[in-house]
Motif scaffolding. Structure first.
Motif, PDB file in Angstrom:
ATOM      1  N   GLY A   1       5.843 -38.300  40.358  1.00 64.08           N
ATOM      2  CA  GLY A   1       5.892 -37.670  39.047  1.00 64.08           C
ATOM      3  C   GLY A   1       5.283 -36.281  39.054  1.00 64.08           C
ATOM      4  O   GLY A   1       5.808 -35.350  38.434  1.00 64.08           O
ATOM      5  N   PHE A   2       4.186 -36.120  39.797  1.00 63.30           N
ATOM      6  CA  PHE A   2       3.540 -34.807  39.873  1.00 63.30           C
ATOM      7  C   PHE A   2       4.440 -33.798  40.574  1.00 63.30           C
ATOM      8  O   PHE A   2       4.580 -32.649  40.141  1.00 63.30           O
TER       9      PHE A   2
ATOM     10  N   LEU B   1       7.165 -32.497  38.351  1.00 66.99           N
ATOM     11  CA  LEU B   1       6.716 -31.450  37.445  1.00 66.99           C
ATOM     12  C   LEU B   1       6.732 -30.084  38.125  1.00 66.99           C
ATOM     13  O   LEU B   1       7.041 -29.067  37.503  1.00 66.99           O
TER      14      LEU B   1
ATOM     15  N   GLU C   1      13.400 -32.801  39.645  1.00 64.75           N
ATOM     16  CA  GLU C   1      13.695 -34.188  40.014  1.00 64.75           C
ATOM     17  C   GLU C   1      14.456 -34.309  41.333  1.00 64.75           C
ATOM     18  O   GLU C   1      14.219 -35.241  42.118  1.00 64.75           O
TER      19      GLU C   1
END
Length: 447
Positions: free
Chosen positions: A392-393, A396, A400
């Protein structure tokens, strides 16, 4: 995530020891005591599938939780494996395992049933769901440790692998059916009310487990003291070359899946523009891949051998992962490639898991099983929340698509521990390594 008695032994409540090394007891798997564990596993699977599917739905749809709160809820579902995994293994090796299975089911049932009760009373709050998820997680640690320790006492040799395949087939089948059935029920009743099904399923599992014979495992000389025993289990698991290779491979597979999980949802919805209802439906397509693999695993492994099957499945799973980030450049509609990716990934994961299933159970002494499997899960499940946060980090920072490409590389790397170990040469399990073959026996405990 499964025997060995003769047909007559189930009536007397005892099971004879294996005759000779690797002798297979007569009778189908479901005629012996294993049938009670198998049937109880159906209730356990329904309870798990419904609870895991509906708790986030209740949080978001009923209590207006956001992504952060939903993430906390999911993390709590695995937190106990990190915090209590090894200590729970020590206790499972000390305690009778049948009461642990029953108690874990009763605790989970009580926790889940508080949700529809609180909802009906108008008192349901988000902290309540967090507490329920945490309690279920703790009970899951004890249940899975005890379940892993019981399986090798009920099945011997190749029957152990067949048992695991039967259990996986049921779990995969439930995973295919659960989304559709749960969706229909939510249209009839509110999501918190439907959670009552999960509680009743756990109660069913507890009731069936009562018919399971209690097994006493003689303890061999070894370290004494709680933490000394915990350290002994961890050192054994990390130090055994075959167990370590299997553990490393599974950890990388789990890491790949969790690394990609959040980025995949965003990429599929926002970049590929696949509608949400189709994304939900694709979950059943993915589960169907796992079901097919559970039905084919024995035949595929027999043809290619344990080592080759695991390596091929790992590489194939990585290739299937690549289909999602590559979908914009492919000819057919993106939904086709996402569905094919999910189906192939699930097929590969289940196939590599079932190729030579039961290996760990045949390598670990029975009295060490709880500690060894808890240490095993500390690594294989503990890596999941870490990978999820890391993926997820990175999403960011870089978007993706790079995360999804990276997940495929991690999945391919899951073949490396197998290639670097004696497993790569295994056609079948070497019977001389089976530490259980001369000690496995069921000893009913008279009430």
């Amino acid at each position: 995530m499964t025997f060995r008695t003769s047909p007559g032994s189930q009536n007397s409540g005892t099971a004879g020891k294996e005759q000779g090394s690797g002798a297979a007891p007569a009778g189908p798997l479901l005629r012996g005591p294993f049938r009670w564990l198998f049937i109880a596993g159906i209730g356990d699977g329904i309870g798990d599938d419904v609870a895991r599917a509906l708790l986030p739905v209740v949080a978001v749809a009923v209590l207006s939780a956001g992504a952060f709160e939903a993430g906390i809820l999911n993390a709590l579902g695995l937190a106990a494996f990190l915090v209590l995994g090894v200590p729970a293994g020590v206790l499972v090796d000390r305690w009778p395992r049948k009461p642990v299975l029953i108690g874990a089911n009763l605790v989970r049932a009580a926790a889940v049933l508080t949700v529809p009760i609180a909802y009906a009373a108008g008192a349901l709050q988000l902290w309540h769901l967090f507490l329920v998820a945490a309690v279920i997680s703790v009970a899951d640690v004890f249940f899975t440790s005890a379940h892993s320790a019981v399986m090798p006492t009920l099945l011997a040799g190749d029957q152990l692998a067949r048992g695991y395949a039967r259990v996986q087939a049921v779990q995969s089948g439930l995973a295919v059916a659960a989304p559709g059935v749960t969706g229909v029920l939510i249209r009839i009743a509110a999501a918190p009310a439907v959670l009552a099904i999960s509680g009743l399923a756990y109660l069913f599992s507890a009731a069936v487990t009562c018919a399971l014979p209690e097994v006493r495992t003689p303890r061999t000389p070894g370290p004494t003291g709680f933490w000394a025993e915990a350290r002994h289990g961890l050192v054994f698991t990390l130090g055994h070359p075959i167990v370590r290779a299997l553990m490393g491979s599974v950890a990388l597979v789990n890491a790949a899946g969790m690394w990609a999980a959040g980025a995949k949802v965003v990429f599929v919805l926002n970049t590929l523009r696949i509608p949400a209802d189709q994304v939900v439906a694709l979950g059943a397509v993915s589960a169907a891949g796992g079901l097919l693999a559970s039905l084919m695993a024995t035949g595929v492994t027999r043809r290619f051998g344990i080592g080759k099957t695991k390596v091929i499945a790992s590489v194939a799973g990585a290739c299937c992962m690549l289909l999602v980030p590559a979908a914009p450049a492919l000819a057919l509609p993106a939904v086709f490639w996402v569905g094919l990716s999910g189906f192939g990934w699930s097929y590969s994961v289940v196939l590599t898991g079932l190729a030579g299933s039961g290996i760990v159970a045949r390598l670990v002494p029975a009295d060490l099983m709880g500690r060894a499997m808890s240490s095993y899960r500390l690594v294989t499940l503990g890596v999941m929340p870490v990978a999820s946060l890391a993926g997820g980090f990175l999403a960011l920072l870089a978007g993706e698509a790079p995360v999804l490409w990276g997940a495929a590389l991690i999945a391919a790397a899951s073949a490396l521990p197998v290639i670097a170990s004696p497993l790569r040469h295994w056609q079948t399990f070497p019977e001389e390594l089976d530490v259980q073959r001369t000690t496995r026996t069921i000893q009913p405990v008279e009430s």
